[in-house]
Design an enzyme around this catalytic site. Structure first.
Site, PDB file in Angstrom:
ATOM      1  N   HIS A  51       0.801  -1.237   0.000  1.00  0.00           N
ATOM      2  CA  HIS A  51       0.000   0.000   0.000  1.00  0.00           C
ATOM      3  C   HIS A  51       0.824   1.272   0.000  1.00  0.00           C
ATOM      4  CE1 HIS A  51      -3.995  -1.849   0.883  1.00  0.00           C
ATOM      5  NE2 HIS A  51      -3.230  -2.781   1.433  1.00  0.00           N
ATOM      6  N   LYS A  66      -8.867  13.506   4.809  1.00  0.00           N
ATOM      7  CA  LYS A  66      -7.974  12.349   4.756  1.00  0.00           C
ATOM      8  C   LYS A  66      -7.020  12.454   5.938  1.00  0.00           C
ATOM      9  CE  LYS A  66      -6.667  13.738   0.562  1.00  0.00           C
ATOM     10  NZ  LYS A  66      -6.696  12.573  -0.266  1.00  0.00           N
ATOM     11  N   ARG A  67      -6.191  11.404   6.165  1.00  0.00           N
ATOM     12  CA  ARG A  67      -5.203  11.526   7.225  1.00  0.00           C
ATOM     13  C   ARG A  67      -4.294  12.717   6.938  1.00  0.00           C
ATOM     14  NH1 ARG A  67      -4.897   7.618  11.424  1.00  0.00           N
ATOM     15  NH2 ARG A  67      -3.103   8.874  12.001  1.00  0.00           N
ATOM     16  N   THR A 111      -8.612   6.508  -1.906  1.00  0.00           N
ATOM     17  CA  THR A 111      -9.939   5.947  -2.136  1.00  0.00           C
ATOM     18  C   THR A 111     -10.994   7.020  -1.879  1.00  0.00           C
ATOM     19  OG1 THR A 111      -9.704   5.047   0.101  1.00  0.00           O
ATOM     20  CG2 THR A 111      -9.494   3.495  -1.729  1.00  0.00           C
ATOM     21  N   LYS A 120     -14.733   8.223  -3.730  1.00  0.00           N
ATOM     22  CA  LYS A 120     -15.998   8.516  -3.044  1.00  0.00           C
ATOM     23  C   LYS A 120     -16.536   9.870  -3.483  1.00  0.00           C
ATOM     24  CE  LYS A 120     -14.197   5.746   0.678  1.00  0.00           C
ATOM     25  NZ  LYS A 120     -13.353   5.761   1.876  1.00  0.00           N
TER      26      LYS A 120
HETATM   27  C1  F58 Z   1      -3.173   3.736   2.237  1.00  0.00           C
HETATM   28  N1  F58 Z   1      -2.265   3.338   3.272  1.00  0.00           N
HETATM   29  C2  F58 Z   1      -2.489   4.477   1.108  1.00  0.00           C
HETATM   30  N2  F58 Z   1      -1.724   2.985   5.483  1.00  0.00           N
HETATM   31  O1  F58 Z   1      -1.781   5.590   1.627  1.00  0.00           O
HETATM   32  C3  F58 Z   1      -3.559   4.951   0.135  1.00  0.00           C
HETATM   33  O2  F58 Z   1      -2.981   5.578  -0.964  1.00  0.00           O
HETATM   34  C4  F58 Z   1      -4.369   3.753  -0.334  1.00  0.00           C
HETATM   35  O3  F58 Z   1      -5.468   4.180  -1.093  1.00  0.00           O
HETATM   36  C5  F58 Z   1      -4.891   2.963   0.850  1.00  0.00           C
HETATM   37  O4  F58 Z   1      -3.832   2.588   1.703  1.00  0.00           O
HETATM   38  C6  F58 Z   1      -5.606   1.701   0.434  1.00  0.00           C
HETATM   39  O5  F58 Z   1      -4.822   0.969  -0.451  1.00  0.00           O
HETATM   40  C7  F58 Z   1      -2.649   3.368   4.559  1.00  0.00           C
HETATM   41  O6  F58 Z   1      -3.776   3.699   4.874  1.00  0.00           O
HETATM   42  C8  F58 Z   1      -1.904   3.044   6.827  1.00  0.00           C
HETATM   43  O7  F58 Z   1      -2.889   3.534   7.344  1.00  0.00           O
HETATM   44  C9  F58 Z   1      -0.831   2.460   7.691  1.00  0.00           C
HETATM   45  C10 F58 Z   1      -1.438   1.425   8.619  1.00  0.00           C
HETATM   46  C11 F58 Z   1      -0.404   0.886   9.591  1.00  0.00           C
HETATM   47  C12 F58 Z   1       0.238   1.996  10.343  1.00  0.00           C
HETATM   48  C13 F58 Z   1       0.828   3.027   9.426  1.00  0.00           C
HETATM   49  C14 F58 Z   1      -0.189   3.571   8.465  1.00  0.00           C
END
Ligand code: F58
Length: 805
Positions: A347, A535-536, A643, A647
Site C-alpha cells: 500500500h 484524509k489523514r 480511495t 468517493k
Molecule cells: C493507504 N495506506 C495508502 N496505510 O496511503 C492509500 O494511498 C491507499 O489508497 C490505501 O492505503 C488503500 O490501499 C494506509 O492507509 C496506513 O494507514 C498504515 C497502517 C499501519 C500503520 C501506518 C499507516
C-alpha cells in the site's frame, strides 16, 4: 419480523419491553438502538449459520483476508440496506415517533483502523459477501479503536475511543474456539522415534486469543460471511509472582490500535499484535481445512490467505512452522505450499513506511518463527548468490535479514505468489523503482489491483437523494452492476436532469452546513463552492499546499478590493498520528487561518475555512454527498491510490488533483474536461529525487505570493503564534521542501482559478458532475474484488443455500 411494518412494530415493542424492562415511553434512544440491532442480528443468524454450513461442507476454495485493521464505521445502516428492510424499519419506527437516522446515530463507529488501508478492508468485506464469495476477514478486536480527536484552541487533543463501552450488538463471542498464542521461551531440538530432527518451543508465555465473530451481510443475497476479530485474554497459566504483570501485558495486546512504536516497548507490543493475529487466524484456518480430510499438500487448492500490507506477513513463517513442525513436511514441499497459498498487497511507495523489526526484539519474542525466517533468508540469499555472483551490494539490498533488521516487505515478496499494488501508477512504480530488484526475479508475481469502494455505503446509503435520482433515470440495475452508471451519460445534456442534480447537491450542502454550524458555529454560504480535503494528515498529502493557497487568496483580497473570487468554503477533516509533530502543526495552522479569515468582515463573504473535528467514517458519509471540489493534491508518486478520491467522484464532486495514485485512472475515465489536473508528474518528481536540482528557496525568492504567505507563518501575522509554525517554515526553506509544495504552488493556483471559472457556468459544471458519477462504476470494490478473486485467489461464488429473494 421484517416482512411488514405492523409485524415489525409489534416485535420491536415487545422486545423493547422484554429486554430493557421499561415501558416504551421510558426507553432511551440507546435502548431502542440496541433492541433494533439485536433484532437485526437475530434476523441475520439463520443465513449466517447456513452460510457457515455450506462453507464447512463445500469443496469450493475459501479466502481469508488477514488485516491488522478493519475500519467498518457504523454497521447497522449497512445491514439494513443490504437486507432490504429499510422501508419497513423506517416506516415502522416513524409510526412510533422514532427517526431511523437518529437511532442509527447512537451507534459508535467501529474504528479499528487508521485510514485508507483499514477502510479498504471494510469495503472488501462488503463486496465479498455481496458477490457470494466465500471470504473470511481476520483481524484484532481492539478495545480502543482510533483515538477521538478534539480540537482545543486549534490544537489536536486525543481521547481514547470507547466503542465497546455500551456493549456491541453485532459481535458473538466464541470462547470454545479460543487459540493459545505462545511468546518468549526457547526452542529445543530433539530426535523423534523415527530419528527425525524436530523442534519444540519450551517455557513460552502463552496468551489466549478469543474470537468475536461479526456477521457480514451481502446485498440482496443470503450470503452472510464472517469477520473474526481476536481478543487477547490471559491463558490458564499457573499463578505466579508476576501474575499482575502477565495479565496487564496480555490484555495490552488487543488494547489499542497501533500503539506508538517510537520506543522498544511499543515495538514489541506491535510485533506481538502481528503474531497474535497470524497465529490465531492460521490455527483456525487450518482447523477448518483439516475437517475436510484432505491431504495437506492440497491446501492451496482449498485455501487462499491474503495479507493486507506487511502487518500479517508472519503468516509466511507461521504456515511454514505448521507444515514443518506439525505436518512434518520437508522444507521444499512446505515452502511450495506456503508460497502458493499466500498473496500480498503493498500500500505504499514511501520507503520509511516499510516495516522493519530489529532482530534483538524479534528473536527472543518469537524464537521458532525467527529460526524459520533465518532459514528462508539463507536459502533466498543463496539463490541470489547463484544468480548474481559477486554482487554483494545487490544481495545485501534484497536480503530479508540485514543489518540486524528483519525486512517484512522482502519476506512478503519472497514468500508469496502474488504482490499487487493498489493503482496502475503505484504498481508501475513498484515494478520499475521501489521493488525493481524483486521484479527482475519474480516478474510473474507482480500485478495491479486498482482499489475500489463499496458503492452501497458510499452512494446508496450515504446519498439517498442522488441514489433516487439515478434510479429514476436509468432504473436500478446499476445497484448490482455499478458500471451501468455509464448510462447516466445520456443525461449530461438533459437540462431537467441537471437541474435535479443541482437540487440534490444543494440539499446535501444544506445538511452539511447544519452539521458545520452545530459543530463549529460557523455559518457557511450555501452558494459558495464546497471545496473539501478530508484524509489523514500527512506531509505528502500536502494539506499545506491547500492552506498556502487560502492564505494567498486572503492576501490578494485584502490587497485588491476588486479581486473577489466566487465564494468558497474550504472544508478540512484530518487526524494526525499522535506522535507526528509536524502534522499536528498543520492542523493548528488550518485552525489559525480559519480563525483569521472567518472573522474578517471584509473578506468572509467570499472565504470560509472549516476544520471538522474527529473525521471518521460516519462523518465522511455526511461530507462526500455535499462536496463539489475534491482535493487530491499529493506529491505525484507518493499516494499509492487514494480511495476518498473515488468517493467524491461517485457523489458528483469534481477533482482538483495531481497525476498520482488512482487520480490517473479517474482522469482517464472522465477525460481532461471533467477534472482539474495540475503539478509535476511522478516522473518529474522522481527525477528531482534521483538527480537533485530543486531549490525551494528560488520559488520563495521569486514568487511574491509564496514569499508573503510563507513569511506570514513566522512574522507575527497570526497573533499569539510566536515560533509555533517554525517547523513548517523550516520544512519549506531549510529542508528544501521535500514534498515540492512551493514547486507546485503556481500550477495549483492557476488550476484553482480554472475551478472558479468553471463554476460560473453551472450547467457545464453539473454536466461534468454527471460524467464523474457516470464513470465511477469502475471504482466499485465489487470490480476490485472480482479481479482479486479471478486473478489471485481463484475463488468462485458459492451459491447461497436458499433461493434468492
Ligand atoms: C493507504 N495506506 C495508502 N496505510 O496511503 C492509500 O494511498 C491507499 O489508497 C490505501 O492505503 C488503500 O490501499 C494506509 O492507509 C496506513 O494507514 C498504515 C497502517 C499501519 C500503520 C501506518 C499507516
Amino acid at each position: 419480523m421484517f416482512d411488514n411494518k405492523e409485524q415489525f412494530k409489534k416485535a420491536f415493542l415487545s422486545k423493547l419491553e422484554m429486554s430493557v424492562g421499561k415501558s416504551f415511553e421510558e426507553t432511551s434512544p440507546q435502548d431502542q438502538y440496541h433492541v433494533l440491532g439485536n433484532m437485526i442480528r437475530e434476523y441475520i443468524s439463520t443465513n449466517w449459520i447456513k452460510t457457515n454450513q455450506v462453507y464447512h461442507s463445500t469443496e469450493a476454495k475459501q479466502v481469508y483476508y488477514l488485516s491488522i485493521e478493519f475500519l467498518l464505521g457504523r454497521i447497522m445502516g449497512s445491514n439494513i440496506l443490504n437486507l432490504g428492510i429499510g422501508d419497513v424499519v423506517e416506516e415502522g419506527l416513524r409510526d412510533l415517533g422514532i427517526s431511523l437516522d437518529d437511532l442509527e446515530s447512537n451507534e459508535p463507529d467501529s474504528a479499528l483502523g487508521n485510514g485508507g488501508l483499514g477502510r479498504l478492508a471494510a469495503c472488501f468485506m462488503d463486496s465479498l459477501a455481496s458477490l457470494d464469495l466465500p471470504g473470511h476477514g481476520c483481524g484484532i478486536r481492539y478495545k480502543h479503536g482510533l483515538f477521538e480527536q478534539k480540537i482545543v484552541n486549534g490544537v489536536q487533543v486525543e481521547y481514547p475511543e470507547l466503542w465497546l463501552q455500551n456493549g456491541q450488538v453485532w459481535e458473538v463471542r466464541k470462547s470454545d474456539l479460543s487459540v493459545e498464542v505462545p511468546f518468549w521461551g526457547k526452542v529445543e531440538s530433539f530426535e523423534d522415534e523415527q530419528g527425525r530432527l524436530r523442534f519444540r518451543h519450551r517455557d513460552a508465555e502463552p496468551i489466549m486469543a478469543v474470537p468475536y465473530d461479526i456477521p457480514v451481510v451481502g446485498y440482496q443475497t443470503e450470503t452472510v460471511n464472517t469477520l473474526r476479530l481476536w481478543n487477547a485474554e490471559p491463558a490458564n497459566v499457573p499463578f505466579h509472582d508476576d501474575i499482575m504483570r502477565y495479565k496487564r501485558e496480555t490484555e495490552m495486546v488487543s488494547e489499542f490500535l497501533y500503539p506508538d512504536d517510537a520506543e522498544d516497548s511499543g515495538k514489541i507490543l506491535r510485533l506481538k499484535q502481528q503474531y497474535f493475529l497470524v497465529r490465531a487466524s492460521l490455527n483456525s484456518i487450518l482447523n477448518s481445512f483439516r475437517k475436510k480430510q484432505k491431504d495437506i499438500r492440497e491446501l492451496p487448492n482449498y485455501v487462499s490467505i491474503h495479507i493486507n500490507d506487511t502487518h500479517p506477513v508472519l503468516a509466511i513463517p507461521e504456515l511454514m512452522r505448521i507444515l514443518l513442525d506439525e505436518e512434518m513436511l520437508p522444507w521444499e514441499e512446505a515452502w511450495d505450499i506456503t508460497v502458493q497459498t499466500i498473496s500480498y498487497t503493498n500500500h505504499t511507495t514511501l520507503s520509511e513506511a516499510l516495516e522493519k523489526w530489529p532482530v534483538r526484539l524479534f528473536q527472543p519474542l518469537l524464537p521458532r518463527i525467527y529460526m524459520i525466517v533465518e532459514e528462508i533468508n539463507e536459502r533466498f540469499c543463496k539463490e541470489l548468490w547463484e544468480r548474481y555472483p559477486g554482487q554483494w551490494q545487490r544481495i545485501e539490498d534484497m536480503a530479508i535479514i540485514a543489518h540486524d533488521q528483519v525486512k517484512m516487505a522482502h519476506l512478503a515478496l519472497v514468500g508469496t505468489h502474488s504482490t499487487n499494488g493498489v493503482a496502475y501508477l503505484h504498481t508501475e512504480i513498484l515494478k520499475k523503482r521501489e521493488m525493481n530488484n524483486f521484479y527482475e526475479i519474480f516478474p510473474e508475481r507482480f500485478n495491479n489491483k486498482t482499489n475500489g469502494i463499496t458503492h452501497r455505503r458510499w452512494l446508496m446509503k450515504s446519498n439517498p437523494a442522488l441514489t433516487g435520482l439515478i434510479t429514476e433515470s436509468i432504473g436500478d440495475k446499476w445497484k448490482v452492476e455499478p458500471p451501468l452508471l455509464k448510462e447516466l451519460e445520456h443525461y449530461k445534456d438533459d437540462a431537467a436532469f441537471l437541474e435535479q442534480l443541482e437540487k440534490v447537491k444543494h440539499e446535501n450542502k444544506v445538511k452539511l452546513a447544519e452539521r458545520i454550524f452545530q459543530q463549529n458555529q460557523i455559518k457557511v454560504n450555501l452558494d459558495s463552492i464546497f471545496d473539501v480535503q478530508v484524509k489523514r494528515l500527512h506531509a505528502y498529502k500536502r494539506q499545506l499546499l491547500n492552506v498556502l493557497h487560502i492564505m494567498y487568496l486572503y492576501n490578494r483580497m485584502k490587497e485588491d478590493p476588486s479581486f473577489r473570487p466566487h465564494p468558497r468554503t474550504f472544508i478540512f477533516g484530518a487526524k494526525a498520528s499522535p506522535g507526528y509533530y509536524y502534522a499536528k502543526k498543520i492542523i493548528k495552522l488550518i485552525n489559525t487561518v480559519a480563525e483569521k479569515v472567518n472573522n474578517d468582515k471584509t473578506t468572509n463573504d467570499y472565504l470560509k475555512v472549516v476544520f471538522l473535528e474527529n473525521y471518521r467514517v460516519s462523518l465522511a458519509e455526511e461530507i462526500f454527498p455535499a462536496a463539489e471540489v475534491s482535493e487530491q493534491i499529493s506529491t505525484a508518486s507518493k499516494e499509492a491510490s487514494g480511495t476518498g478520491n473515488m468517493k467524491f467522484m461517485m457523489n458528483g464532486a469534481l477533482t482538483i488533483g495531481t497525476m498520482d495514485g488512482a487520480n490517473v485512472e479517474i482522469f482517464e475515465r472522465v477525460g481532461k474536461d471533467n477534472i482539474f489536473i495540475f503539478g509535476m508528474t511522478s516522473e518529474e518528481v522522481m527525477n528531482y529525487q534521483a538527480n537533485g536540482g530543486y531549490h525551494s528557496s528560488e520559488y520563495y525568492m521569486l514568487d511574491r505570493r509564496i514569499h508573503e504567505a510563507v513569511n506570514q507563518l513566522v512574522n507575527g501575522f497570526f497573533p499569539n503564534t510566536n515560533g509555533m509554525f517554525d517547523v513548517i517554515y523550516d520544512s519549506l526553506l531549510i529542508e528544501n521542501d521535500q514534498y515540492f509544495v512551493l514547486r507546485d504552488f503556481d500550477s495549483y493556483v492557476k488550476t484553482q482559478e480554472k475551478v472558479s471559472n468553471a463554476y460560473q457556468d453551472k450547467k457545464g459544471w453539473n454536466k461534468s458532475s454527471v460524467v464523474n458519477i457516470a464513470n465511477s462504476g469502475f471504482f466499485s470494490s465489487d470490480r476490485t474484488i472480482t479481479e482479486y478473486a479471478n486473478d489471485i485467489w481463484h475463488v468462485k461464488p458459492v451459491n447461497s443455500p436458499i433461493i434468492k429473494a
